[in-house]
Design an enzyme around this catalytic site. Structure first.
Site, PDB file in Angstrom:
ATOM      1  N   ARG A  93       0.825  -1.212   0.000  1.00 23.09           N
ATOM      2  CA  ARG A  93       0.000   0.000   0.000  1.00 23.09           C
ATOM      3  C   ARG A  93       0.858   1.260   0.000  1.00 23.09           C
ATOM      4  O   ARG A  93       0.359   2.334  -0.243  1.00 23.09           O
ATOM      5  CB  ARG A  93      -0.953  -0.007   1.209  1.00 23.09           C
ATOM      6  CG  ARG A  93      -2.145  -0.944   0.993  1.00 23.09           C
ATOM      7  CD  ARG A  93      -2.886  -1.199   2.264  1.00 23.09           C
ATOM      8  NE  ARG A  93      -2.047  -1.933   3.199  1.00 23.09           N
ATOM      9  CZ  ARG A  93      -2.434  -2.294   4.418  1.00 23.09           C
ATOM     10  NH1 ARG A  93      -3.641  -1.978   4.842  1.00 23.09           N
ATOM     11  NH2 ARG A  93      -1.629  -2.973   5.212  1.00 23.09           N
ATOM     12  N   ASP A 168     -14.055   0.606  -2.186  1.00 26.44           N
ATOM     13  CA  ASP A 168     -13.481   1.920  -2.501  1.00 26.44           C
ATOM     14  C   ASP A 168     -13.169   2.012  -3.989  1.00 26.44           C
ATOM     15  O   ASP A 168     -13.187   1.012  -4.709  1.00 26.44           O
ATOM     16  CB  ASP A 168     -12.257   2.242  -1.628  1.00 26.44           C
ATOM     17  CG  ASP A 168     -11.133   1.238  -1.797  1.00 26.44           C
ATOM     18  OD1 ASP A 168     -10.927   0.759  -2.923  1.00 26.44           O
ATOM     19  OD2 ASP A 168     -10.473   0.918  -0.798  1.00 26.44           O
ATOM     20  N   LYS A 191     -14.531   5.891  -0.446  1.00 27.23           N
ATOM     21  CA  LYS A 191     -13.830   5.922   0.853  1.00 27.23           C
ATOM     22  C   LYS A 191     -12.846   7.090   0.899  1.00 27.23           C
ATOM     23  O   LYS A 191     -12.111   7.327  -0.048  1.00 27.23           O
ATOM     24  CB  LYS A 191     -13.065   4.605   1.038  1.00 27.23           C
ATOM     25  CG  LYS A 191     -12.200   4.570   2.273  1.00 27.23           C
ATOM     26  CD  LYS A 191     -11.685   3.170   2.546  1.00 27.23           C
ATOM     27  CE  LYS A 191     -10.352   2.889   1.903  1.00 27.23           C
ATOM     28  NZ  LYS A 191      -9.781   1.603   2.284  1.00 27.23           N
ATOM     29  N   ARG A 193      -9.704   8.374   3.318  1.00 30.73           N
ATOM     30  CA  ARG A 193      -8.863   8.015   4.463  1.00 30.73           C
ATOM     31  C   ARG A 193      -8.026   9.228   4.856  1.00 30.73           C
ATOM     32  O   ARG A 193      -7.431   9.882   4.012  1.00 30.73           O
ATOM     33  CB  ARG A 193      -7.925   6.859   4.089  1.00 30.73           C
ATOM     34  CG  ARG A 193      -7.216   6.249   5.295  1.00 30.73           C
ATOM     35  CD  ARG A 193      -6.230   5.171   4.866  1.00 30.73           C
ATOM     36  NE  ARG A 193      -6.815   3.879   4.561  1.00 30.73           N
ATOM     37  CZ  ARG A 193      -7.085   2.930   5.466  1.00 30.73           C
ATOM     38  NH1 ARG A 193      -6.855   3.151   6.732  1.00 30.73           N
ATOM     39  NH2 ARG A 193      -7.587   1.776   5.087  1.00 30.73           N
TER      40      ARG A 193
END
Ligand code: R5P
Length: 301
Positions: A93, A168, A191, A193
């Protein structure tokens, strides 16, 4: 071919070896009181094609170090080739600079593997499409989506009663692929974050409202805390969905994720054995599907 395993996912390594009619070659992994690890191969590898299986989920750094040491030991012991099977590639990620001043951690890990002269890396369901470009050596990129599609078909779920959902917008490639395999329409929840705290909000639904049915088939690459999938399901529930079947390749299950998911509105969670889930983290709603045959086929080829 000789196949070795690090300590992160030996059950998967054993299954892969079994599919190849091989025994796992023994590796001694000694942990010193200060946490340092010493690796020793207890098999001959001179002029052998070798494979090392190691998932780099929690504890991520420790699992990476163990992999690096096994690769180094194989090289020093004269292996002809080394394939690193990393079913879950840790740090994926962190594949670009989100905020000025950050490192690209995934690229650091790949550079180390390449500098140790690994010949090939095999992974499963990468987080983003740009990751393969980081590799300067051959990459086998396998996917659990066909396995999940089979499971959906066997359950008899179809477009009249089900909708595919990406929790997402980063999962659009995956959801499109599943939609092609199953001929079921999809929607995505949106989504946001917060990059400093990691907190997430699921704000809206993208896609055709008419496609929302009573059953959601939710697809994602990984579950860590479980918050993304549950918050997405909660928004879907407000929009008339009453059943939530989740298909996720990598069961990271950090902290209280298992308990949180079991006590949530999620109906059932299908994951793969790309990451080993210890007994104490398993829960009644969880079903684990093996990817050993996919990896074994890839290694044979
Ligand atoms: C993020 O973009 C990933 O695809 C997953 O949705 C995310 O990593 C899941 O994390 P968590 O379970 O902690 O919400």
């Amino acid at each position: 071919m000789k196949i070795f395993s690090g300590s992160s996912n030996k059950p998967l390594a054993e299954k892969i070896a079994n599919k190849l009619n091989l025994e796992l070659s023994p590796v001694e992994i000694h942990v010193f009181p200060d946490g340092e690890r010493r690796v020793k191969l207890n098999d001959e590898v001179v002029d052998e094609d070798t494979v090392v299986v190691q998932s780099t989920a929690t504890p991520v750094d420790q699992n990476y170090m163990e992999l690096f040491f096994i690769v180094d030991a194989l090289k020093r012991s004269g292996a002809r080739s080394i394939t690193a099977v990393i079913p879950y590639l840790g740090y994926q990620r962190q594949d670009h600079v989100f905020r000025e001043g950050e490192s690209v951690s995934l690229q650091v890990m790949i550079k180390i593997l390449e500098s140790l002269r690994v010949n090939k890396v095999t992974v499963l369901d990468l987080h983003s499409i740009k990751i393969p470009e980081f590799f300067h050596i051959p990459l086998g990129h396998l996917s659990a989506l066909p396995l999940f599609a089979e499971e959906v078909k066997n359950s008899g779920w179809g477009k009249t009663d089900s909708v595919l959902v990406s929790p997402d917008l980063g999962g659009l490639r995956r959801i499109n692929k599943m939609s092609e395999l199953l001929e079921i329409p999809w929607v995505a929840t949106v989504k946001d974050r917060q990059l400093d705290t990691g907190n997430i909000e699921i704000s809206s639904i993208e896609g055709e409202r008419k496609d929302i049915k009573k059953r959601a088939i939710m697809i994602d690459d990984m579950i860590s805390s479980g918050r993304t999938i549950v918050k997405s399901a909660e928004l879907l529930q407000k929009n008339g969905v009453s059943e939530f079947n989740v298909f996720v390749t990598h069961p990271i299950f950090s902290q209280d994720a298992s308990e949180f998911l079991q006590n949530s509105i999620i109906t059932k969670i299908y994951v793969t054995d790309s990451v080993y889930v210890p007994e104490e983290k398993r829960f009644p709603k969880l079903k684990i599907l093996s990817v050993a045959h996919l990896i074994a086929e890839n290694l044979k080829a």
